[in-house]
Design a protein around this motif. Structure first.
Motif, PDB file in Angstrom:
ATOM      1  N   ALA A 193      46.147  36.716  44.367  1.00 21.53           N
ATOM      2  CA  ALA A 193      47.165  37.638  44.896  1.00 21.53           C
ATOM      3  C   ALA A 193      47.354  37.450  46.393  1.00 21.53           C
ATOM      4  O   ALA A 193      48.480  37.583  46.897  1.00 21.53           O
ATOM      5  CB  ALA A 193      46.777  39.077  44.581  1.00 21.53           C
ATOM      6  N   ASP A 230      50.176  35.892  40.744  1.00 22.68           N
ATOM      7  CA  ASP A 230      49.783  37.024  39.902  1.00 22.68           C
ATOM      8  C   ASP A 230      49.128  36.528  38.611  1.00 22.68           C
ATOM      9  O   ASP A 230      49.776  35.898  37.781  1.00 22.68           O
ATOM     10  CB  ASP A 230      51.006  37.872  39.576  1.00 22.68           C
ATOM     11  CG  ASP A 230      50.676  39.153  38.858  1.00 22.68           C
ATOM     12  OD1 ASP A 230      49.480  39.415  38.566  1.00 22.68           O
ATOM     13  OD2 ASP A 230      51.620  39.915  38.567  1.00 22.68           O
ATOM     14  N   ARG A 276      47.342  38.758  36.612  1.00 20.05           N
ATOM     15  CA  ARG A 276      46.983  39.959  35.856  1.00 20.05           C
ATOM     16  C   ARG A 276      47.381  39.930  34.384  1.00 20.05           C
ATOM     17  O   ARG A 276      46.720  40.557  33.564  1.00 20.05           O
ATOM     18  CB  ARG A 276      47.577  41.205  36.513  1.00 20.05           C
ATOM     19  CG  ARG A 276      46.958  41.506  37.869  1.00 20.05           C
ATOM     20  CD  ARG A 276      47.658  42.632  38.550  1.00 20.05           C
ATOM     21  NE  ARG A 276      49.069  42.277  38.734  1.00 20.05           N
ATOM     22  CZ  ARG A 276      50.000  43.086  39.204  1.00 20.05           C
ATOM     23  NH1 ARG A 276      49.690  44.321  39.537  1.00 20.05           N
ATOM     24  NH2 ARG A 276      51.241  42.670  39.351  1.00 20.05           N
TER      25      ARG A 276
END
Length: 160
Positions: free
Chosen positions: A61, A66, A68
């Motif tokens: 990040a 990203d 996630r």
């Protein structure tokens, strides 16, 4: 033509999802997202279904990547039918993959850092048991190799 790339480490929560996310960002930066399908997997099944390590997510990040939404999975024999490049983060994972590899596999099975062009390191070290700096180092190595891999894919598969 779509080129399929699989990044592989031990548990698929640190190095290989970092490589997947960073390589996807490199493809976006160069306008090649539609040309390459990317995935990551682990040789072990300990973390199947789990998100990447929080430290990997945080380090990525910081560089605008990203991770996630990624979830760990284990390598299986079908991957050798579906991927043109299967890239291991270290020698141990490469040996495990070589034992799974069917005789008719025509793709590239090698260390990811083979594409890092001049890197003194041959393996992406596992940062799991270390501190935050290990995750940043993984990103540095992966970034070097990602550029070399994309150059190889463009030269060999995407001649437009």
């Amino acid at each position: 033509m779509t080129v399929n790339v699989l990044f592989v480490c031990l548990g698929n929560i640190c190095r290989s999802p970092t490589a997947e996310g960073l390589f996807r960002a490199e493809l976006a930066r160069t306008g090649r997202v539609d040309d390459v399908f990317i995935d990551s997997a682990g040789t072990g099944a300990w973390h199947v279904g789990k998100a990447p390590d929080a430290r990997a997510i945080a380090a990525a990040a910081e560089r605008g990547i990203d991770l996630r939404s990624l979830r760990a999975r284990q390598v299986d024999e079908a991957d050798f039918e579906n991927f043109d490049y299967i890239l291991a983060m270290d020698e141990s994972n490469l040996q495990d993959l070589a034992m799974l590899k069917p005789a008719d596999f025509k793709g590239e099975l090698r260390l990811f850092l083979d594409y890092a062009g001049g890197s003194a390191e041959r393996e992406v070290p596992d940062p799991y048991y270390g501190g935050e700096e290990g995750f940043a180092h993984v990103l540095d190595l992966v970034e070097q190799a990602a550029q070399g891999l994309l150059a190889d894919i463009k030269q060999r598969h995407l001649s437009r």
